[in-house]
Design a protein around this motif. Sequence first.
Motif, PDB file in Angstrom:
ATOM      1  N   THR A 117       0.197   4.723   1.321  1.00 30.08           N
ATOM      2  CA  THR A 117       1.345   3.763   0.595  1.00 30.08           C
ATOM      3  C   THR A 117       1.788   4.246  -0.540  1.00 30.08           C
ATOM      4  OG1 THR A 117       1.352   1.576  -0.103  1.00 30.08           O
ATOM      5  CG2 THR A 117      -0.693   2.592  -0.787  1.00 30.08           C
ATOM      6  N   TRP A 118       2.626   3.898  -1.313  1.00 25.82           N
ATOM      7  CA  TRP A 118       3.159   4.474  -2.523  1.00 25.82           C
ATOM      8  C   TRP A 118       4.211   5.307  -2.138  1.00 25.82           C
ATOM      9  CZ3 TRP A 118      -2.219   3.035  -4.038  1.00 25.82           C
ATOM     10  CH2 TRP A 118      -2.282   1.744  -4.385  1.00 25.82           C
ATOM     11  N   GLN A 126       8.059   6.341   5.847  1.00 26.69           N
ATOM     12  CA  GLN A 126       7.124   6.395   6.858  1.00 26.69           C
ATOM     13  C   GLN A 126       7.440   5.705   7.905  1.00 26.69           C
ATOM     14  OE1 GLN A 126       4.958   4.842   3.265  1.00 26.69           O
ATOM     15  NE2 GLN A 126       3.155   5.803   4.102  1.00 26.69           N
ATOM     16  N   VAL A 258      -2.126  -5.566  -3.168  1.00 26.36           N
ATOM     17  CA  VAL A 258      -1.680  -4.882  -1.887  1.00 26.36           C
ATOM     18  C   VAL A 258      -2.786  -5.347  -0.839  1.00 26.36           C
ATOM     19  CG1 VAL A 258      -1.704  -2.418  -0.663  1.00 26.36           C
ATOM     20  CG2 VAL A 258      -0.589  -2.998  -2.869  1.00 26.36           C
TER      21      VAL A 258
END
Length: 358
Positions: A117-118, A126, A258
Amino acid sequence: MKAEETRADAAPGTPGAAPEGAEIGLGLQSDKRPGDYARLARAAERHGFDVLSVFGDLMYQPPLYPLLEMAAATERVRLGAACLNPYSMAPYEIAGQIAALDLASEGRAYLGLARGTWLGAVGIAQPRPLTVLAETAEVVYRLLGGDDGGYEGEAHRLEAGTRLRYAVHRPRPPLLLGTWGPKGAALAGRIADEVKVGGSANPAMVPVIRDRIRVGAEAAGRDPGEVGVVLGAVTVVDTDGAAARTRARTEVAMYLAVVAELDPTAEIPADLLTRVRDLVAAGEDRAAGELIPDDVLDLFAFSGTPEQVAAQAQELIDAGARRVEFGTPHGLDDDRGVHLLGTAVLPLLTRSPPTSAP
């Protein structure tokens, strides 16, 4: 990767073999100085930990460096990155890193892959995560296995004749996929040895992930029980339980918004997540942590006295987790945390789950 090949290449005590009991691991952040990793690894092995993982988080040291240092300092523990990212690293580079670690550790490496992530912060998209993860594992294992017949996938390809130009220790180190979702867990059921649910200490997630694994495993003709469930989260243990839980709240605040949305069993008010997210975005991590109530904290961190942390870990083992991973910072400082986990938490654990566990 075929299920029968995974089983055949697994050594006793690795995720591909039938476990004698739950494993206990340490997850380390790659933010330390040379020598720190070796010292912590020696202590962990001496205390009886089974696995040492290094996080592959954005903008931290690449995990291979800490892992090689720990491999040289240990003889028994398994080692791996949890996890490498197939969007920021090409499959042939991943193959090289896992080959180096497996060679340095004499066959104690595992391969960890996750979507991550990030990555938007560094301009990396992605798309098609399931395809990318599956094809990355396929290409890595083809390279490690010396298969130079070529491969043509949707995301990756190998031209016929392409092969590694160095010796490898094993063709198939065990595969761990990091995921929370049903599709990712189903993919793990098809191709992996373990699934890691990162950022969770919630025993209710174990049967959820087991059900999701079963979908993919049965479609691939595998026994779902071959795939281990790993849960790991921020850990802060200290004889001063209140101080440990205060530190854990601050650490959890940074990722609560998250992971909380990924846990279908957690009922957390949306306004709480919004307030925590806003404070973290403003750099007020401690204030954000102060909003997290005890019951929510216990879903996403191991924290408190050794007895409290052991009780949380035991619930996961009893629910059927194959591995519990105590994540950084371990304690109010790393060395004391690892010492307490090894001397005061591990002795309290019963590694074998009840016979009724899934």
